[in-house]
Each structure stands twice: as C-alpha cells, then as structure tokens.
Write an enzyme that holds these catalytic residues in place. Structure first.
Site, PDB file in Angstrom:
ATOM      1  N   SER A   1       1.086  -1.067  -0.104  1.00  0.00           N
ATOM      2  CA  SER A   1      -0.113   0.037  -0.094  1.00  0.00           C
ATOM      3  C   SER A   1       1.257   1.382  -0.082  1.00  0.00           C
ATOM      4  O   SER A   1       1.864   1.975  -0.944  1.00  0.00           O
ATOM      5  CB  SER A   1      -0.831  -0.022   1.046  1.00  0.00           C
ATOM      6  N   HIS A   2       1.140   1.364   1.184  1.00  0.00           N
ATOM      7  CA  HIS A   2       1.467   3.401   1.168  1.00  0.00           C
ATOM      8  C   HIS A   2       2.403   2.807   2.008  1.00  0.00           C
ATOM      9  O   HIS A   2       3.563   4.277   1.804  1.00  0.00           O
ATOM     10  CB  HIS A   2      -0.152   3.579   1.998  1.00  0.00           C
TER      11      HIS A   2
ATOM     12  N   ASP B   1      -2.280   6.808  -3.237  1.00  0.00           N
ATOM     13  CA  ASP B   1      -1.345   5.974  -2.243  1.00  0.00           C
ATOM     14  C   ASP B   1      -0.684   4.806  -3.688  1.00  0.00           C
ATOM     15  O   ASP B   1      -1.023   5.137  -4.822  1.00  0.00           O
ATOM     16  CB  ASP B   1      -1.556   5.299  -1.081  1.00  0.00           C
TER      17      ASP B   1
ATOM     18  N   ASP C   1      -0.689   1.811  -3.879  1.00  0.00           N
ATOM     19  CA  ASP C   1      -1.885   0.614  -4.815  1.00  0.00           C
ATOM     20  C   ASP C   1      -2.996   1.273  -5.335  1.00  0.00           C
ATOM     21  O   ASP C   1      -4.329   1.076  -5.675  1.00  0.00           O
ATOM     22  CB  ASP C   1      -2.344  -0.805  -3.601  1.00  0.00           C
TER      23      ASP C   1
ATOM     24  N   ASP D   1      -5.815   3.187  -3.880  1.00  0.00           N
ATOM     25  CA  ASP D   1      -6.902   2.372  -3.183  1.00  0.00           C
ATOM     26  C   ASP D   1      -7.317   3.861  -2.204  1.00  0.00           C
ATOM     27  O   ASP D   1      -7.833   4.261  -1.478  1.00  0.00           O
ATOM     28  CB  ASP D   1      -6.632   1.298  -2.000  1.00  0.00           C
ATOM     29  N   ARG D   2      -5.869   4.936  -1.610  1.00  0.00           N
ATOM     30  CA  ARG D   2      -5.862   5.904  -0.871  1.00  0.00           C
ATOM     31  C   ARG D   2      -6.161   6.995  -1.924  1.00  0.00           C
ATOM     32  O   ARG D   2      -5.800   7.591  -3.131  1.00  0.00           O
ATOM     33  CB  ARG D   2      -5.072   5.371  -0.142  1.00  0.00           C
TER      34      ARG D   2
ATOM     35  N   LYS E   1     -11.544  -0.308  -0.900  1.00  0.00           N
ATOM     36  CA  LYS E   1     -11.422   1.624  -1.261  1.00  0.00           C
ATOM     37  C   LYS E   1     -11.301   1.923  -2.864  1.00  0.00           C
ATOM     38  O   LYS E   1     -10.243   0.894  -2.779  1.00  0.00           O
ATOM     39  CB  LYS E   1     -10.862   2.357   0.300  1.00  0.00           C
TER      40      LYS E   1
HETATM   41  C1  G1P Z   1      -4.283   1.225   8.313  1.00  0.00           C
HETATM   42  C2  G1P Z   1      -5.639   2.486   8.473  1.00  0.00           C
HETATM   43  C3  G1P Z   1      -6.485   2.175   8.140  1.00  0.00           C
HETATM   44  C4  G1P Z   1      -6.781   1.012   6.566  1.00  0.00           C
HETATM   45  C5  G1P Z   1      -5.052  -0.018   6.548  1.00  0.00           C
HETATM   46  C6  G1P Z   1      -4.736  -0.518   5.028  1.00  0.00           C
HETATM   47  O1  G1P Z   1      -4.197   0.692   9.185  1.00  0.00           O
HETATM   48  O2  G1P Z   1      -5.778   2.768   9.402  1.00  0.00           O
HETATM   49  O3  G1P Z   1      -7.790   2.470   8.426  1.00  0.00           O
HETATM   50  O4  G1P Z   1      -7.553   0.082   6.810  1.00  0.00           O
HETATM   51  O5  G1P Z   1      -4.099   1.107   6.947  1.00  0.00           O
HETATM   52  O6  G1P Z   1      -5.129   0.741   3.826  1.00  0.00           O
HETATM   53  P1  G1P Z   1      -3.526   0.622  10.485  1.00  0.00           P
HETATM   54  O7  G1P Z   1      -2.262   0.896  10.028  1.00  0.00           O
HETATM   55  O8  G1P Z   1      -3.978   1.608  11.793  1.00  0.00           O
HETATM   56  O9  G1P Z   1      -4.022  -1.249  11.417  1.00  0.00           O
HETATM   57 ZN    ZN Z   2      -3.320   1.035  -0.522  1.00  0.00          ZN
END
Ligand code: G1P
Ligand code: ZN
Length: 558
Positions: A114-115, A284, A286, A288-289, A385
């Site tokens: 992801s990010h 981000d 991938d 989704d954000r 998302k």
């Molecule tokens: C974090 C975000 C959460 C999101 C997840 C995946 O998770 O807080 O809202 O769904 O990334 O993108 P966390 O690191 O808080 O468990």
């Molecule tokens: Zn992501």
C-alpha cells in the site's frame, strides 16, 4: 510438479491488510514467499481450483515480479485452472477488486504494501481477496495463518515461466491437471469501463475540458494509479497531459512514501498553494487511498470527504440507479458522516478499522457509501476503497454544484456542523513499550472510578461518559471482533481513541485519534489543531504516552 520440503515461519499472520514485511524478510528467509503463497492457495477449497480463476496484480513495487512468477508456478502446481494478470503485473487494488467481480473469479492475490515505501530496503506485501472482490475476512486470514505455521512442503512448477508483457493467453500442460491458462490483460480497461457506468463522463469532460473548465493537479506519487489517471482523466476526460504527475509506476516510488497525506504529499500541497489549480488529489502506492485538496491547498479531511459525498450522493448517477442502502465509517473516523446519515435519514454503521468489515454489509445490500479517516473512500461498486473513484465523485459534486472545493466544504459545515478531527501517529515505537502503554491505559480506563471523572485543559473541561475497547458484532454473520481500539467518550460526544496499527512492518505504530463536534457558526472555521489542543493534552496526560514511549511528538499529524 515438485514437492519441496520447507520449514514453517511463525510470523506470517496477515495484518489489517495482508502480510506486510520488509523486502529483506522475503529475500533472506528461505521460501518465505513460497510458504505464504502456498498457504493462501491451500486455503482455497480443492474442489474449486480446477474450474477457478485467480486475479493477480500489484502496485509495481520492488520484488513484485519475482512474487508473481512464484504465484504462477505455485498456482499451476496446486491445480488452479486459470490466472488473470495485469500487464507487467500492474493492477491497482480497486482494479483487482473490479476484475474479480467482473469475471467471477474465486479470488485474487494483490502484491502491495500500500502506502509503505518500496525498493530493496522498503516493504513488500501479499494480500488475498475473496470472490466478492474484497479482502479476505478474518476467518480466512486465520486459516491461512494456521496453515503457514505448520507448512512442511509446497508444490511448484519451477520451469514454468510466463511473459508478463504480452497481452493474451498462454497455456501450459501441468501433470494430470487440465491445461493451465495464464491470461495477461490490459491493467486499466475493465476498471475504466466500470467508471464509465458509475459517473456522468460527459459532465466530467465538460468540467475538465469544456469552455469553463477547472484545472486539476493529480499526483500518482509514482504508484500504480498513474496509468489509470493518464488514460481516464487525461485521455478520456480531456484534462491536459501535464495535469497528472508522477504517473510512471516505479519500484521504489522515486524513493518516497507513496502515502497521500499532508506530510508525504508535500509537493502537491506546495504546488496547490501556488493557486494555479482548482482541485488537487494524490493517491497511494496501490491506488486505493486518496487525498483531496482545493485551491490554495485547502485540505479536505477524509472524514469530511465521505460526509460530503454522502450529502451530495445524488450527483453520482450510480446511486440514482441503486438508491442509498446505508452509510458506514470505521470507528476512529470522525462522526461527520453520522450527521449526514441522521439528517438524511440513512442507516449508519460503525465498523472496526480496515476495509474488510464493509464487505459483508455491502454483500448483504446494507451499505452503499463508506470511508475511513485514513484517506480511504469508496462504495459498493467494488469491495475495496477506491482513490480514483473518490476523485471522480468529488469532481461530480463540483460539476453539479458549480462551487469550489472550499465552498462545498464550508457550506457543508454550516449545514451539518463540523467534526474537528486529528490523528497523531507515533511510528516505529518499541513494541514492548507500546503494548505496555496500551495495557496500562486499558487498566486505567476500566477502573470503575474512571467513568464520571473530569479532565480540564485550557478553558475546556470534559467529563468521561464511556470508556471501552471497541467491539464489533457483524450484523450480517454475527461474528465478533474484539479489542479494536480504546475509546474514551466524553459527555459532549468528543472522543479520544488509541489503537495500535495493524499494517506496520517494523516496531509498533501508535495511533491517537481525536474527534469533537462543533456547530457554533463562529467556531466552525477554526484551525483543528487549535480547537483540539485541549483534548490532545488530556489524551497524552491520561495515557502517559510520551513518558512511556520516550517520544516527544508524533511522526505524522493529520
Ligand atoms: C491503516 C489504516 C486503516 C486502513 C489500513 C489499510 O491500518 O488506519 O484505516 O484500512 O491502513 O489501508 P492500521 O495501520 O491503522 O492498522
Ligand atoms: Zn493502499
């Protein structure tokens, strides 16, 4: 087919969003990726495998192509009938969700962290999605984890190599199985086709390239969304080519955190401050954000973003067709959406953090629109998302209301009141210290004397009304998820929330969330950090976070 002996690892428990580790963990531990991929496929019912298809794609980060070759070889050796893979392995998380649903696949494997940063010293991740297109629910991730802890062998066809560049079908004979098919597909097409059905592309085209067009700046942050933005926003909706930046996916995201927030998307923020663009967004790794900005860098808090989309939902043709079944937010997300739900008489659900909890509600026809404070916004068009969807949702609102981002937001606050919200992240804290802080805090909160206690800071005083560790009973299948975050709720509705991140790859990340509602028109335009300073102060005092972790301040403030 080879049946290779292997030794199990004890740390392959999928977190909030799949298995995420440093790339070096995948590289240096023998068969680390093989074990986990075999564990995922072992969790697929053998009777489904031969006729079944898995969708495979990722965000282009370092190690992705190696992982895809392993998935191909292990899937073939385990009798999976067909894989559908994005060209060059590229497919955004929302696009994988879309393709799984469209072709009725049995699931999908997404290669992303992801990010989180990428590259040889960054992170890698493997995530399994099920046939509804969404992240595997806990029942399945637990099963995968159990298998991974006792795995003794994995099956692989080491000679089988696929060409990820050429669009089309490749077929292989594998032992006694029916021929194994790998289909390389265009990474964008199915997803683009879906968006054309959801939004009014003619209206968006008018907004972006008509005589009175606005100008936008979209930053793909070297992640996977670049090709999607180029094709959909530039080629199709007519926004000039230079309105999209950092659009070539890179293995290390140009050395940056591909995380769309005010800290890591600082370039976009400063460009927007220049005033040249009316609308800005970042995504981000991938895809989704999303982060939404208005002219001069006006920041839309993600908790507000989903509320604004909710309040203007009829601007989006998709919802005119489906109606609005319900709204949902994750627990730490501000109550802005609740105000909309109440005013518009829509059902609202409060779920634990993580997108997977929304999927059940959507499958049961109870949920249309949802969001998280962590820059996640989406709807039941898929089961992830969706960053670009959120951008087109906002553009649809701008097109229909003919207002600026800032005016839309301000009118919203005037009408519904404003939930001031902030999140403090303390990243890479020593795990033992973080766990102890949370355990100690829970003890304080669970003491009977805590309820009713008052806390003051500056000229504000808050009285504790409720204190718990958030627990969720899924209204569809009755499953219970415990320990989802410590909540201190005050008598005016203000909330302090502490939870540990489930997506980090090293140490612990403590997240502190503050949410406080205000509807005094004199106060709704104030700076959230000023408005919330007393609650932050109280949160730090009650938790002793600084003393217990040795951290003077957060690493990221949203
Ligand atoms: C974090 C975000 C959460 C999101 C997840 C995946 O998770 O807080 O809202 O769904 O990334 O993108 P966390 O690191 O808080 O468990
Ligand atoms: Zn992501």
């Amino acid at each position: 087919i080879l049946c290779n002996p292997t030794s199990a690892y004890t740390d392959q428990k999928p977190g909030t969003s799949g298995l995420r580790k440093r790339v070096t963990v995948f590289q240096r531990n023998q068969h680390y990726a093989e074990n986990f991929i075999q564990s995922i496929i072992s969790a697929v019912d053998p009777s489904q495998r031969q006729e079944g298809t898995l969708v495979v794609g990722g965000d282009g980060r370092f190690f992705m192509k190696d992982a895809i070759q392993l998935i191909v070889q292990i899937a073939a050796a385990n009798g999976i009938g067909r894989l559908v893979i994005g060209q060059n392995g590229i497919m955004s998380t929302p696009a994988v969700s879309c393709v799984i649903r469209k072709i009725k696949a049995i699931g999908g494997i997404i290669l992303t962290a992801s990010h989180n940063p990428g590259g040889p010293s960054g992170d890698f991740g493997i995530k399994y999605n099920i046939s509804n297109g969404g992240p595997a629910p806990e029942g399945i991730t637990d099963k995968i984890f159990q298998i991974s802890k006792s795995i003794q062998e994995y099956h692989i066809c080491p000679e089988l190599k696929v060409d990820l560049c050429a669009i089309g079908k490749q077929t292989f004979e594998v032992d006694t199985f029916k021929p194994f098919t790998v289909e390389i597909v265009d990474s964008v097409e199915s997803y683009a086709e879906m968006l054309r059905d959801i939004f009014d592309f003619a209206a968006l085209k008018e907004l972006l390239s008509g005589p009175n067009h606005i100008s936008v700046r979209l930053d793909a942050m070297h992640g996977v969304v670049g090709p999607y933005v180029k094709k959909i926003v530039c080629d199709e909706l007519g926004s000039p080519a230079n309105s999209a930046v950092n659009c070539v996916p890179s293995e290390d995201f140009g050395g940056h955190h591909p995380d769309p927030n005010l800290t890591y998307a600082a370039d976009l923020v400063s460009t927007m401050k220049g005033g040249e663009y009316d609308f800005g967004a970042a995504f981000d790794g991938d895809g989704d954000r999303n982060m939404i900005l208005g002219k001069h860098g006006f920041f839309v808090n993600p908790s507000d973003s989903v509320a604004v989309i909710g309040a203007n939902i009829t601007c989006i043709p998709y919802f005119q067709k489906t109606g609005v079944k319900g709204l949902a937010r994750s627990m730490p997300t501000s109550g802005a959406l609740d105000n909309v739900a109440k005013a518009l008489k829509m059902q609202l659900y409060e779920t634990p953090t993580g997108w997977k909890f929304f999927g059940n509600l959507m499958d049961a026809g109870k949920l249309s629109l949802c969001g998280e404070e962590s820059f996640g916004t989406g709807s039941d068009h898929i089961r992830e998302k969706d960053g670009l969807w959120a951008v087109l949702a906002w553009l649809s609102i701008l097109a229909s209301r003919k207002q600026s981002v800032e005016d839309v937001m301000k009118e919203h606050w005037q009408k519904f009141g404003r939930n001031f919200f902030t999140r403090y992240d303390y990243e890479e804290v020593d795990s033992d210290a973080a766990n102890k802080m949370i355990a100690d805090l829970q003890q304080i909160m669970f003491d009977k004397a805590f309820i009713g206690q008052t806390f003051s800071s500056g000229d504000k005083t808050y009285k504790v009304e409720k204190a718990d560790n958030f627990e969720y009973t899924d209204p569809v299948d009755g499953s219970v998820s415990k320990g989802q975050g410590l909540r201190i709720i005050f008598s005016d509705g203000s909330r302090i929330i502490f939870r540990l991140s489930g997506t980090g790859s090293a140490g612990a990340t403590i997240r502190l969330y503050i949410d406080s509602f205000e509807n005094d028109p004199q106060k709704i335009y104030q700076d959230p950090q000023v408005m919330l300073a007393p609650l932050v102060d109280i949160a730090l005092r009650i938790s002793q976070l600084q003393e217990k972790t040795g951290r003077n301040g957060p690493t990221v403030i949203t």
